[in-house]
Design a protein around this motif. Structure first.
Motif, mmCIF file in Angstrom:
data_model
loop_
_atom_site.group_PDB
_atom_site.id
_atom_site.type_symbol
_atom_site.label_atom_id
_atom_site.label_comp_id
_atom_site.label_asym_id
_atom_site.label_seq_id
_atom_site.Cartn_x
_atom_site.Cartn_y
_atom_site.Cartn_z
ATOM 1 N N ALA A 1 53.834 36.566 36.404
ATOM 2 C CA ALA A 1 53.987 36.119 34.984
ATOM 3 C C ALA A 1 54.036 36.677 33.635
ATOM 4 O O ALA A 1 54.192 36.948 32.915
ATOM 5 C CB ALA A 1 52.496 35.204 34.804
ATOM 6 N N CYS A 2 53.102 38.295 34.523
ATOM 7 C CA CYS A 2 53.468 39.377 32.893
ATOM 8 C C CYS A 2 55.165 39.405 32.814
ATOM 9 O O CYS A 2 55.981 40.317 31.693
ATOM 10 C CB CYS A 2 52.973 40.946 34.390
ATOM 11 S SG CYS A 2 53.150 41.226 34.935
ATOM 12 N N LEU A 3 55.905 39.915 34.277
ATOM 13 C CA LEU A 3 57.364 39.922 33.951
ATOM 14 C C LEU A 3 57.785 38.554 33.547
ATOM 15 O O LEU A 3 58.823 39.368 32.416
ATOM 16 C CB LEU A 3 57.507 39.960 34.877
ATOM 17 C CG LEU A 3 57.235 42.296 35.547
ATOM 18 C CD1 LEU A 3 57.557 42.327 37.081
ATOM 19 C CD2 LEU A 3 58.575 42.715 34.890
ATOM 20 N N PHE B 1 47.767 37.863 31.050
ATOM 21 C CA PHE B 1 49.093 37.719 32.022
ATOM 22 C C PHE B 1 48.967 36.386 33.663
ATOM 23 O O PHE B 1 48.880 35.540 33.924
ATOM 24 C CB PHE B 1 50.022 38.186 32.640
ATOM 25 C CG PHE B 1 50.709 38.562 31.208
ATOM 26 C CD1 PHE B 1 51.296 38.076 30.021
ATOM 27 C CD2 PHE B 1 50.889 39.984 31.151
ATOM 28 C CE1 PHE B 1 51.745 38.284 28.738
ATOM 29 C CE2 PHE B 1 51.308 40.832 30.119
ATOM 30 C CZ PHE B 1 52.086 39.623 29.033
ATOM 31 N N CYS B 2 47.476 37.631 33.662
ATOM 32 C CA CYS B 2 47.147 37.027 35.611
ATOM 33 C C CYS B 2 46.372 35.806 35.765
ATOM 34 O O CYS B 2 46.480 35.140 36.600
ATOM 35 C CB CYS B 2 46.461 38.205 36.339
ATOM 36 S SG CYS B 2 46.942 39.575 35.748
ATOM 37 N N SER B 3 45.762 35.723 34.622
ATOM 38 C CA SER B 3 45.119 34.323 34.372
ATOM 39 C C SER B 3 45.964 33.025 35.417
ATOM 40 O O SER B 3 46.153 31.753 35.526
ATOM 41 C CB SER B 3 44.332 33.772 33.828
ATOM 42 O OG SER B 3 44.784 33.379 32.242
ATOM 43 N N PHE C 1 50.538 35.075 41.769
ATOM 44 C CA PHE C 1 49.896 36.263 42.100
ATOM 45 C C PHE C 1 48.405 36.253 42.049
ATOM 46 O O PHE C 1 48.263 36.006 41.312
ATOM 47 C CB PHE C 1 50.397 37.417 42.594
ATOM 48 C CG PHE C 1 52.152 37.433 42.672
ATOM 49 C CD1 PHE C 1 52.224 37.587 44.108
ATOM 50 C CD2 PHE C 1 53.147 36.696 41.429
ATOM 51 C CE1 PHE C 1 54.187 37.240 45.097
ATOM 52 C CE2 PHE C 1 54.475 37.226 42.732
ATOM 53 C CZ PHE C 1 54.924 36.986 44.309
ATOM 54 N N ASP C 2 47.517 36.669 42.901
ATOM 55 C CA ASP C 2 46.580 37.691 42.872
ATOM 56 C C ASP C 2 45.851 38.621 42.664
ATOM 57 O O ASP C 2 46.342 39.899 43.391
ATOM 58 C CB ASP C 2 45.507 36.836 43.936
ATOM 59 C CG ASP C 2 43.800 36.491 43.381
ATOM 60 O OD1 ASP C 2 43.687 37.820 43.047
ATOM 61 O OD2 ASP C 2 43.147 36.209 44.092
ATOM 62 N N VAL C 3 45.674 39.317 41.504
ATOM 63 C CA VAL C 3 45.316 40.864 41.014
ATOM 64 C C VAL C 3 44.224 40.956 42.123
ATOM 65 O O VAL C 3 44.623 42.387 42.023
ATOM 66 C CB VAL C 3 45.560 40.422 39.214
ATOM 67 C CG1 VAL C 3 44.634 40.431 39.081
ATOM 68 C CG2 VAL C 3 46.252 42.078 38.928
ATOM 69 N N LYS C 4 43.554 39.790 42.569
ATOM 70 C CA LYS C 4 42.278 40.599 42.796
ATOM 71 C C LYS C 4 42.496 41.282 44.696
ATOM 72 O O LYS C 4 41.981 42.351 44.896
ATOM 73 C CB LYS C 4 40.616 40.257 43.062
ATOM 74 C CG LYS C 4 41.125 39.921 41.523
ATOM 75 C CD LYS C 4 39.997 40.448 40.971
ATOM 76 C CE LYS C 4 38.948 40.337 39.441
ATOM 77 N NZ LYS C 4 39.698 41.012 38.512
ATOM 78 N N CYS D 1 48.998 40.478 44.109
ATOM 79 C CA CYS D 1 49.543 40.920 43.156
ATOM 80 C C CYS D 1 51.068 42.268 43.980
ATOM 81 O O CYS D 1 49.974 42.673 44.431
ATOM 82 C CB CYS D 1 48.357 41.431 42.059
ATOM 83 S SG CYS D 1 49.524 42.400 40.284
ATOM 84 N N PRO D 2 51.908 41.932 43.418
ATOM 85 C CA PRO D 2 53.134 42.885 43.797
ATOM 86 C C PRO D 2 52.889 44.551 43.303
ATOM 87 O O PRO D 2 52.713 45.483 43.462
ATOM 88 C CB PRO D 2 53.960 41.851 43.731
ATOM 89 C CG PRO D 2 54.111 41.161 43.312
ATOM 90 C CD PRO D 2 52.862 40.728 42.174
ATOM 91 N N PHE D 3 52.112 44.678 41.468
ATOM 92 C CA PHE D 3 52.240 45.458 41.544
ATOM 93 C C PHE D 3 51.129 46.325 42.377
ATOM 94 O O PHE D 3 51.153 47.850 42.238
ATOM 95 C CB PHE D 3 51.609 45.181 40.346
ATOM 96 C CG PHE D 3 52.522 45.827 38.443
ATOM 97 C CD1 PHE D 3 53.251 46.016 38.335
ATOM 98 C CD2 PHE D 3 52.795 43.942 38.545
ATOM 99 C CE1 PHE D 3 53.835 45.824 37.096
ATOM 100 C CE2 PHE D 3 54.240 44.085 37.957
ATOM 101 C CZ PHE D 3 54.373 44.768 37.516
ATOM 102 N N ASN D 4 50.596 45.733 43.414
ATOM 103 C CA ASN D 4 48.631 46.627 43.403
ATOM 104 C C ASN D 4 49.197 47.231 44.934
ATOM 105 O O ASN D 4 48.954 48.429 45.023
ATOM 106 C CB ASN D 4 47.405 45.536 44.240
ATOM 107 C CG ASN D 4 47.220 45.040 43.135
ATOM 108 O OD1 ASN D 4 47.342 45.903 42.226
ATOM 109 N ND2 ASN D 4 46.407 44.737 43.236
HETATM 110 S S1 SF4 Z 1 48.898 39.635 39.142
HETATM 111 FE FE1 SF4 Z 1 50.236 40.654 38.959
HETATM 112 S S2 SF4 Z 1 52.221 39.968 38.876
HETATM 113 FE FE2 SF4 Z 1 51.102 38.764 38.401
HETATM 114 S S3 SF4 Z 1 50.593 38.571 35.624
HETATM 115 FE FE3 SF4 Z 1 48.647 39.559 37.293
HETATM 116 S S4 SF4 Z 1 49.806 41.965 37.590
HETATM 117 FE FE4 SF4 Z 1 51.583 40.692 36.810
#
Ligand code: SF4
Ligand SMILES: Cc1cc2nc3c(=O)[nH]c(=O)nc-3n(C[C@H](O)[C@H](O)[C@H](O)COP(=O)(O)OP(=O)(O)OC[C@H]3O[C@@H](n4cnc5c(N)ncnc54)[C@H](O)[C@@H]3O)c2cc1C
Length: 527
Positions: free
Chosen positions: A353-355, A441-443, A447-450, A458-461
């Motif tokens: 969602a952030c991207l 964004f994350c809500s 993906f699940d940021v936790k 979350c792929p960033f993790n």
């Molecule tokens: S969960 Fe990760 S990919 Fe999704 S909006 Fe948050 S930081 Fe971005």
């Protein structure tokens, strides 16, 4: 007319300033001012359609304004059947027609164009005077003198010199408030549903509408939508935009500087960079307006100092670095990153969602604010190992304020650390926790940021830890990365293997284009 009395003064699309160095002594009777729309420049990257409208419309308005003041302007439009398509060709045509004794230009914002101009003297057999662009507060030579003999070229120290030099927010030789920098009071998140003041949109006038029609006809294959176009294209409108920012947004600029919201592209940002970078506004006047707001009690010091630092600090610093280090700067690739740019940077078609939101803001407005550029779009590319030249071409194309002198150091140095730390003391790499803290964004993300690992994580993790692991040979020695490397070293080997496996699968799913990056298709691949 004798040849010896006429100067040809070429004005580029980012030099739309009445007091420009090369126009200051312009002779209304004899001299020719040349402005030209050339296809070499409109097409060397696929510029966002709004960026093209902004620059071409601002050029046409500027030419009209000069004519109204009695100057002799030659304006070559893109549709002119005799248009050669290049600066070189148009300068040659003007020389053949007007037989000037001299060419006068202000130094351009791009190394490539400067190289070209330096060849004109011998190519055309006519003197070419390239003048210092004194719209900037620090010349290339001032910056080189500041950099001389320094081990590190950190912005913060440059900025302090600029405060002393300009006297902005200074009192008896000392910074007002007793500190140079008030960032500790800035960088707060905004509550979900928060409504900032909104953007001041300038409705397209007849000139802009004509350019919109031209761009729609000739550049519809370029990215971005044109419908929401509302950038200022005249000096008058740019001054109104400045007033609007000072009155409505500056007081909250500091606190909200790093916040991101899905439904709000602009927040409390100035939205002044397109006008500043093409010359409709001057950096000094913008800072003086902000300083006045502080002295009149309209805006707090943390906001005003933060804003002035962006202009006389970052903006001047990136330009100084660019001219000091080009052309070698653009060739460095300290992290040996070679992955081609992912398709969703153009389409926004991603489950992250952030991207998706940052690309949507970009394509709708030719704008995304600094933190979306740095901590979402830049951060992802850094973690994924995107090739610097690919990301640079994208950033240069999609933003209304993008010119190489400012885009390149920001992408190459600040976002990608491709210069090995010349600009940033450590890479701006962050996991999903940072994005979650600063945005909403994350809500709404698939993906699940936790979650740290697995198909729904979350792929960033995992990309964050994989990035550190992968680039250990280059980054481990960086004292500012001691803590994350200690955490990485404490992880059991199986966990590190899982991180690397998840990262590899995710990245290969992007690379081969066979699956999307959605958690579901990723899951299908994994199990
Ligand atoms: S969960 Fe990760 S990919 Fe999704 S909006 Fe948050 S930081 Fe971005
Ligand atoms: C990866 C990346 C690419 C960028 N590319 C560009 C670019 O092509 N053109 C561009 O003008 N800026 C660029 N920036 C800097 C910054 O993001 C934009 O200047 C800013 O978002 C413009 O919006 P604004 O006017 O609302 O700025 P605000 O956030 O309100 O800031 C006020 C002003 O400060 C100046 N400024 C702030 N940060 C920077 C910076 N790092 N470098 C230069 N000037 C700065 C700008 O003139 C801006 O108008 C980039 C930043 C990053 C991280």
């Amino acid at each position: 007319m004798s040849k010896s009395h006429r100067a040809l003064r070429l004005v580029l699309g980012d030099q739309l300033t009445r007091g420009l160095a090369s126009l200051r002594d312009c002779d209304r009777v004899n001299d020719i001012i040349l402005l030209c729309e050339v296809s070499d420049e409109t097409s060397y990257v696929r510029h966002h359609q709004q960026k093209l409208v902004m620059i071409l419309s601002a050029m046409r308005h500027f030419a009209d304004e000069l004519r109204a003041h009695g100057f002799h302007v030659v304006y070559v439009s893109l549709d002119d059947p005799d248009n050669s398509g290049s600066f070189m060709g148009e300068v040659k045509r003007a020389i053949d027609t007007f037989s000037p004794h001299q060419i006068v230009v202000t130094e351009p914002g791009e190394y490539r164009v400067r190289q070209m101009m330096e060849e004109w003297q011998s190519a055309f057999n006519i003197p070419v005077e390239i003048r210092n662009d004194d719209r900037f507060l620090s010349s290339r030579y001032d910056f080189a003198a500041w950099a001389e003999g320094r081990k590190e070229l950190r912005m913060e120290f440059f900025y302090r010199e600029m405060r002393k030099k300009t006297g902005l927010l200074m009192e008896q030789g000392k910074p007002i408030g007793g500190q140079w920098n008030f960032d500790i009071e800035n960088r707060k998140a905004l509550p979900k549903g928060h409504r900032p003041p909104g953007r001041l949109r300038f409705s397209p006038d007849a000139v802009t509408q004509e350019v919109v029609a031209l761009v729609t006809r000739r550049f519809s294959h370029h990215p971005g939508s044109i419908e929401s176009f509302g950038w200022p294209v005249t000096r008058r409108d740019a001054l109104i935009a400045l007033d609007h920012f000072i009155a409505d947004a500056l007081p909250s600029f500091g606190e909200a500087q790093d916040a991101m919201l899905n439904d709000e592209a602009f927040l409390y940002h100035a939205l002044l960079s397109p006008a500043l970078n093409c010359g409709l506004l001057l950096p000094h006047e913008v800072c003086v307006a902000a300083e006045r707001a502080y002295h009149e009690g309209h805006a707090p010091l943390n906001a005003v100092e933060g804003f002035i630092r962006q202009i006389i600090g970052w903006r001047e610093y990136v330009r100084g670095l660019y001219w000091l280090l080009m052309p070698d700067y653009a060739r460095s690739n300290a992290l040996d990153a070679h992955r081609p740019l992912t398709e969703f940077y153009w389409s926004g078609d991603t489950q992250m969602a952030c991207l998706a939101a940052s690309v949507r803001h970009t394509m709708e407005h030719a704008y995304a604010h600094h933190i979306e550029r740095l901590m979402v779009l830049g951060n992802f590319a850094l973690l994924a190992g995107i090739a610097p030249e690919d990301l640079e071409a994208w950033f240069l194309a999609v933003y209304a304020d993008a010119y190489e002198w400012v885009e390149l150091p920001n992408v190459h140095g600040m976002a990608l650390y491709a210069d090995g730390g010349v600009m940033a003391s450590k890479p701006y790499a962050a996991s999903g926790a940072y994005i979650d803290r600063m945005s909403d964004f994350c809500s709404s993300c698939a993906f699940d940021v936790k979650l740290k690992l697995g198909p729904k994580a979350c792929p960033f993790n995992y990309l964050y830890w994989d990035f550190l692991d992968r680039n250990g040979p280059v980054l481990r020695g960086n004292p500012r990365l001691g803590m994350p490397y200690r955490t990485l070293d404490k992880m059991p080997p199986e966990r590190r293997q899982e991180i690397s496996k998840d990262a590899a699968r995710f990245l290969s799913s992007l690379a081969d284009g066979s699956v999307t990056d959605s958690p579901l298709s990723f899951q299908k691949e994994m199990w």
